[in-house]
Motif scaffolding. Structure first.
Motif, PDB file in Angstrom:
ATOM      1  N   GLU A  29      -9.334  -2.284   1.010  1.00  8.60           N
ATOM      2  CA  GLU A  29      -9.782  -1.143   0.432  1.00  8.60           C
ATOM      3  C   GLU A  29     -10.488  -0.188   0.957  1.00  8.60           C
ATOM      4  N   LEU A  76       0.842  -1.239  -0.011  1.00  8.83           N
ATOM      5  CA  LEU A  76      -0.062  -0.225   0.144  1.00  8.83           C
ATOM      6  C   LEU A  76       1.009   1.365   0.076  1.00  8.83           C
ATOM      7  N   GLN A 104      -3.694   3.563  -0.487  1.00  9.00           N
ATOM      8  CA  GLN A 104      -3.924   3.118  -2.106  1.00  9.00           C
ATOM      9  C   GLN A 104      -3.097   1.906  -2.261  1.00  9.00           C
ATOM     10  N   ASP A 109      -7.512   4.334   3.838  1.00  5.75           N
ATOM     11  CA  ASP A 109      -7.310   5.157   2.967  1.00  5.75           C
ATOM     12  C   ASP A 109      -6.008   5.218   2.019  1.00  5.75           C
TER      13      ASP A 109
END
Length: 100
Positions: free
Chosen positions: A84, A16, A90, A88
């Motif tokens: 997801e 992430l 990505q 927050d």
């Protein structure tokens, strides 16, 4: 007659990116929260497995035992969807390994 093993071990490595993180302390809070959420929701093993010294990159490993290949694929999809929805940060990449 020989019977094929049905049990599978599925392992995921989820990478992430969290651009707002500016300290390792801040990152540890995010990682701890996410790992705890994954463990509590799926009752699996989860931990930070890489990039511990990089502020904005989070790498989490998740492992579980499932009865067959189809459930391993479904588990991987469910974990991705859950991550997801739970952070927050990505998702940059997910590597999935399935072992017999």
């Amino acid at each position: 007659m020989y019977e094929e093993k049905a049990m599978k071990i599925v392992g995921l490595e989820i990478r992430l990116y969290a651009p707002w993180v500016h300290s390792l302390k801040e990152k540890r809070m995010i990682v701890k929260s996410l790992v705890s959420k994954i463990q509590n929701h799926f009752h699996v093993s989860a931990a930070e497995v890489g990039e511990q010294d990089v502020h904005q990159t989070i790498v989490v490993g998740v492992a579980s035992i499932v009865p067959h290949r189809a459930q391993a694929d479904r588990f991987a999809e469910e974990v991705q969807r859950f991550v997801e929805e739970s952070t927050d940060a990505q998702i940059m990449d997910i590597q999935t390994e399935i072992y017999s």
